[in-house]
Design a protein around this motif. Sequence first.
Motif, PDB file in Angstrom:
ATOM      1  N   CYS B  20      11.892  -0.027   6.892  1.00 39.78           N
ATOM      2  CA  CYS B  20      12.149  -0.335   5.476  1.00 39.78           C
ATOM      3  C   CYS B  20      13.558   0.073   5.086  1.00 39.78           C
ATOM      4  O   CYS B  20      14.272  -0.665   4.416  1.00 39.78           O
ATOM      5  CB  CYS B  20      11.182   0.424   4.582  1.00 39.78           C
ATOM      6  SG  CYS B  20       9.769  -0.509   4.130  1.00 39.78           S
ATOM      7  N   LEU B  21      13.933   1.266   5.491  1.00 42.78           N
ATOM      8  CA  LEU B  21      15.250   1.780   5.132  1.00 42.78           C
ATOM      9  C   LEU B  21      16.338   0.957   5.818  1.00 42.78           C
ATOM     10  O   LEU B  21      17.426   0.768   5.287  1.00 42.78           O
ATOM     11  CB  LEU B  21      15.340   3.255   5.537  1.00 42.78           C
ATOM     12  CG  LEU B  21      16.443   4.091   4.901  1.00 42.78           C
ATOM     13  CD1 LEU B  21      16.330   4.092   3.379  1.00 42.78           C
ATOM     14  CD2 LEU B  21      16.388   5.521   5.422  1.00 42.78           C
ATOM     15  N   LEU B  22      16.012   0.442   6.991  1.00 42.12           N
ATOM     16  CA  LEU B  22      16.956  -0.407   7.726  1.00 42.12           C
ATOM     17  C   LEU B  22      17.077  -1.791   7.103  1.00 42.12           C
ATOM     18  O   LEU B  22      17.975  -2.556   7.438  1.00 42.12           O
ATOM     19  CB  LEU B  22      16.464  -0.583   9.171  1.00 42.12           C
ATOM     20  CG  LEU B  22      17.127   0.223  10.272  1.00 42.12           C
ATOM     21  CD1 LEU B  22      16.466  -0.115  11.603  1.00 42.12           C
ATOM     22  CD2 LEU B  22      18.620  -0.002  10.363  1.00 42.12           C
ATOM     23  N   GLY B  23      16.126  -2.114   6.226  1.00 45.22           N
ATOM     24  CA  GLY B  23      16.144  -3.435   5.605  1.00 45.22           C
ATOM     25  C   GLY B  23      15.408  -4.488   6.416  1.00 45.22           C
ATOM     26  O   GLY B  23      15.492  -5.679   6.122  1.00 45.22           O
ATOM     27  N   LYS B  24      14.672  -4.050   7.441  1.00 46.04           N
ATOM     28  CA  LYS B  24      13.952  -5.015   8.286  1.00 46.04           C
ATOM     29  C   LYS B  24      12.553  -5.321   7.786  1.00 46.04           C
ATOM     30  O   LYS B  24      11.875  -6.212   8.295  1.00 46.04           O
ATOM     31  CB  LYS B  24      13.855  -4.470   9.726  1.00 46.04           C
ATOM     32  CG  LYS B  24      15.165  -4.625  10.498  1.00 46.04           C
ATOM     33  CD  LYS B  24      15.206  -3.786  11.755  1.00 46.04           C
ATOM     34  CE  LYS B  24      14.194  -4.183  12.803  1.00 46.04           C
ATOM     35  NZ  LYS B  24      14.323  -3.318  14.007  1.00 46.04           N
ATOM     36  N   LEU B  25      12.082  -4.517   6.807  1.00 46.01           N
ATOM     37  CA  LEU B  25      10.710  -4.673   6.330  1.00 46.01           C
ATOM     38  C   LEU B  25      10.718  -4.426   4.824  1.00 46.01           C
ATOM     39  O   LEU B  25      11.251  -3.421   4.366  1.00 46.01           O
ATOM     40  CB  LEU B  25       9.831  -3.632   7.033  1.00 46.01           C
ATOM     41  CG  LEU B  25       8.329  -3.701   6.855  1.00 46.01           C
ATOM     42  CD1 LEU B  25       7.771  -4.938   7.551  1.00 46.01           C
ATOM     43  CD2 LEU B  25       7.681  -2.456   7.447  1.00 46.01           C
ATOM     44  N   GLU B  26      10.149  -5.348   4.061  1.00 44.05           N
ATOM     45  CA  GLU B  26      10.138  -5.189   2.607  1.00 44.05           C
ATOM     46  C   GLU B  26       8.891  -4.405   2.175  1.00 44.05           C
ATOM     47  O   GLU B  26       7.845  -4.484   2.824  1.00 44.05           O
ATOM     48  CB  GLU B  26      10.169  -6.557   1.926  1.00 44.05           C
ATOM     49  CG  GLU B  26      11.517  -7.246   2.056  1.00 44.05           C
ATOM     50  CD  GLU B  26      12.699  -6.378   1.617  1.00 44.05           C
ATOM     51  OE1 GLU B  26      12.618  -5.762   0.535  1.00 44.05           O
ATOM     52  OE2 GLU B  26      13.700  -6.300   2.357  1.00 44.05           O
ATOM     53  N   PRO B  27       9.007  -3.649   1.081  1.00 42.97           N
ATOM     54  CA  PRO B  27       7.895  -2.786   0.654  1.00 42.97           C
ATOM     55  C   PRO B  27       6.570  -3.521   0.421  1.00 42.97           C
ATOM     56  O   PRO B  27       5.515  -2.932   0.610  1.00 42.97           O
ATOM     57  CB  PRO B  27       8.402  -2.172  -0.657  1.00 42.97           C
ATOM     58  CG  PRO B  27       9.881  -2.233  -0.569  1.00 42.97           C
ATOM     59  CD  PRO B  27      10.207  -3.446   0.256  1.00 42.97           C
ATOM     60  N   ASP B  28       6.611  -4.808   0.053  1.00 40.05           N
ATOM     61  CA  ASP B  28       5.334  -5.495  -0.213  1.00 40.05           C
ATOM     62  C   ASP B  28       4.495  -5.627   1.059  1.00 40.05           C
ATOM     63  O   ASP B  28       3.296  -5.843   1.005  1.00 40.05           O
ATOM     64  CB  ASP B  28       5.554  -6.867  -0.877  1.00 40.05           C
ATOM     65  CG  ASP B  28       6.439  -7.776  -0.051  1.00 40.05           C
ATOM     66  OD1 ASP B  28       6.867  -7.362   1.050  1.00 40.05           O
ATOM     67  OD2 ASP B  28       6.715  -8.909  -0.491  1.00 40.05           O
ATOM     68  N   ARG B  29       5.147  -5.479   2.198  1.00 40.33           N
ATOM     69  CA  ARG B  29       4.444  -5.571   3.474  1.00 40.33           C
ATOM     70  C   ARG B  29       3.740  -4.250   3.818  1.00 40.33           C
ATOM     71  O   ARG B  29       3.021  -4.158   4.804  1.00 40.33           O
ATOM     72  CB  ARG B  29       5.489  -5.919   4.543  1.00 40.33           C
ATOM     73  CG  ARG B  29       4.969  -6.453   5.854  1.00 40.33           C
ATOM     74  CD  ARG B  29       4.872  -7.959   5.892  1.00 40.33           C
ATOM     75  NE  ARG B  29       4.349  -8.391   7.190  1.00 40.33           N
ATOM     76  CZ  ARG B  29       5.082  -8.935   8.148  1.00 40.33           C
ATOM     77  NH1 ARG B  29       6.348  -9.169   7.949  1.00 40.33           N
ATOM     78  NH2 ARG B  29       4.548  -9.275   9.302  1.00 40.33           N
ATOM     79  N   LEU B  30       3.971  -3.223   2.994  1.00 39.23           N
ATOM     80  CA  LEU B  30       3.426  -1.896   3.308  1.00 39.23           C
ATOM     81  C   LEU B  30       2.034  -1.669   2.745  1.00 39.23           C
ATOM     82  O   LEU B  30       1.360  -0.717   3.135  1.00 39.23           O
ATOM     83  CB  LEU B  30       4.341  -0.800   2.732  1.00 39.23           C
ATOM     84  CG  LEU B  30       5.772  -0.760   3.242  1.00 39.23           C
ATOM     85  CD1 LEU B  30       6.531   0.370   2.559  1.00 39.23           C
ATOM     86  CD2 LEU B  30       5.806  -0.573   4.748  1.00 39.23           C
ATOM     87  N   LEU B  31       1.613  -2.521   1.825  1.00 37.62           N
ATOM     88  CA  LEU B  31       0.312  -2.293   1.185  1.00 37.62           C
ATOM     89  C   LEU B  31      -0.804  -2.297   2.228  1.00 37.62           C
ATOM     90  O   LEU B  31      -0.873  -3.183   3.078  1.00 37.62           O
ATOM     91  CB  LEU B  31       0.030  -3.366   0.137  1.00 37.62           C
ATOM     92  CG  LEU B  31       0.942  -3.342  -1.092  1.00 37.62           C
ATOM     93  CD1 LEU B  31       0.536  -4.460  -2.053  1.00 37.62           C
ATOM     94  CD2 LEU B  31       0.879  -1.991  -1.797  1.00 37.62           C
ATOM     95  N   ILE B  32      -1.664  -1.304   2.158  1.00 35.12           N
ATOM     96  CA  ILE B  32      -2.753  -1.207   3.123  1.00 35.12           C
ATOM     97  C   ILE B  32      -3.772  -2.304   2.846  1.00 35.12           C
ATOM     98  O   ILE B  32      -4.301  -2.923   3.770  1.00 35.12           O
ATOM     99  CB  ILE B  32      -3.388   0.197   3.069  1.00 35.12           C
ATOM    100  CG1 ILE B  32      -2.368   1.212   3.594  1.00 35.12           C
ATOM    101  CG2 ILE B  32      -4.678   0.264   3.881  1.00 35.12           C
ATOM    102  CD1 ILE B  32      -2.731   2.654   3.368  1.00 35.12           C
ATOM    103  N   ARG B  33      -4.005  -2.568   1.577  1.00 32.34           N
ATOM    104  CA  ARG B  33      -4.879  -3.664   1.154  1.00 32.34           C
ATOM    105  C   ARG B  33      -4.233  -4.365  -0.016  1.00 32.34           C
ATOM    106  O   ARG B  33      -3.571  -3.747  -0.844  1.00 32.34           O
ATOM    107  CB  ARG B  33      -6.242  -3.137   0.696  1.00 32.34           C
ATOM    108  CG  ARG B  33      -7.059  -2.496   1.774  1.00 32.34           C
ATOM    109  CD  ARG B  33      -7.675  -3.544   2.662  1.00 32.34           C
ATOM    110  NE  ARG B  33      -8.560  -2.925   3.648  1.00 32.34           N
ATOM    111  CZ  ARG B  33      -9.302  -3.629   4.496  1.00 32.34           C
ATOM    112  NH1 ARG B  33      -9.280  -4.945   4.471  1.00 32.34           N
ATOM    113  NH2 ARG B  33     -10.061  -3.021   5.372  1.00 32.34           N
TER     114      ARG B  33
END
Lengths: 106, 379
Positions: B20-33
């Motif tokens: 995420c910090l690297l910018g490779k993954l956006e926070p919306d992809r982090l939701l468990i459900r």
Amino acid sequence: MTRITWKIEGDRDISGEVEDGLNLMEAAIAHDVPYIYGECGGCLSCATCHVFVEPEWLEMTGPVDDVEDAMLEMTDVERRKTSRLSCQVEVSPELDGLVLHVPIPE
Amino acid sequence: MLVGEEPYAPYQRPPLSKDCLLGKLEPDRLLIRDPQWYAEQGVTTRFSTRIREIRTSRRQVISDQGDILEYSKLVLCTGAGARTLPERMGGDLDGVFTLRTIADMQRLRPVLQPGRRLLILGGGYIGLEVAAVARQLGLEVTLLEMADRILQRVADRETSGFFRDLHREHGVVLRESTRVARLAGVDGRVRAAELESGERIDADLVLVGIGSQPNTALAESAGLECDNGIAVTETGRTSDPDIYAAGDCTSFVRNGVRVRLESVQNAADQGDLVARVLGGEETAYTAVPWFWSEQYDCRLQIVGLNHGHTHTVLRRSGKDRSQSVWYYADDRLLAIDAMNDTRSFALGRRIIEMGKHPSPEQVADPEVDLKALVRPPKR
């Protein structure tokens, strides 16, 4: 959207449309597939998204790299030739119709 | 009902200091459900809601807005918070960051610009992971650790040395046994760190990665027993029979020692445990802890807890930069750190779960196939 079917061993089938670009672990969570947990979020540390790929689809899911191969050694249900960790397979239109078997841990 | 202080549904925190910090993954992809999943399960959610009080005698909790919520059973999953530097040490200056939440990550990510000088206080996982990200983004990075080696609290010298070398090779200025007296700022903005030795290190940004503390204030004010975390039994129960707790906020006795674990594994397994117990199942916590970290292209995977180890054994995989450290208390295997050696982690985890204890000689010999210990060859 790509259609994926999960056959829960000795139980029901779950079928659903999945957004391309997700991985099969995220797809399973989104469809509430039991026994797929993805505890580590897909970073190859937990082996809790183990599935058996329907043999005719195996090649389409791509190669198993060394790290995934190592992690398949610690699955709850012993690995087979068709084993994959769901988090390592990205959903794409070529996988439309894919059938996965979900093993039930003891 | 699920009540959370943050504005988001539960999410995965580990990537916040990595992809995420690297910018490779956006926070919306982090939701468990997906947020709507909770409603489908019959779970009412209230996010952005802070609970300020538990009235145990009435089985009520009170929110910051003054709402009264009733419970028959209450589960505290309040997690842990990043330790911060006190104000007198300059902890309140602009340009000083901690990293624990999506909001923290969203503050930090935009300022990690190439060429800036980032000073990291603390050589634990967060400090090291952010150092790796910042170097990959082109910042100048200095990391200070006050103990005599990085990862001292969690790992053996061998593992510390592996990561010290890794970071230095990637251009991090990494200094151990180095204590900061205070951060110095101009117009409220951090400019430098002053060391106890009197030396001054200039910096544009400071990340404080000096550990976490369990969020126990709510539990303490309700009179629940706390001891480096909310004290829970092997069934996840607190000192109040109607209140349970799970995850980073708890401490519990494992092999005769009270421990607090900060990990996804513990959060998931204790959560699972409490759900089962509340559902009437007779079960107890027996899970083997595991952890991971990613720095540059190196994957660290840990299984077990090394508290009380008497010696370690190094196992080399035969590949470059790939090895594992096996922790023993006499002839009992306690834990394994695997660096770029998922095979040792995976096998080791099964070995530990099965309660087996391969001899140090077997482990040290890369020719010995440990797989046979776990899955006997098929006939």
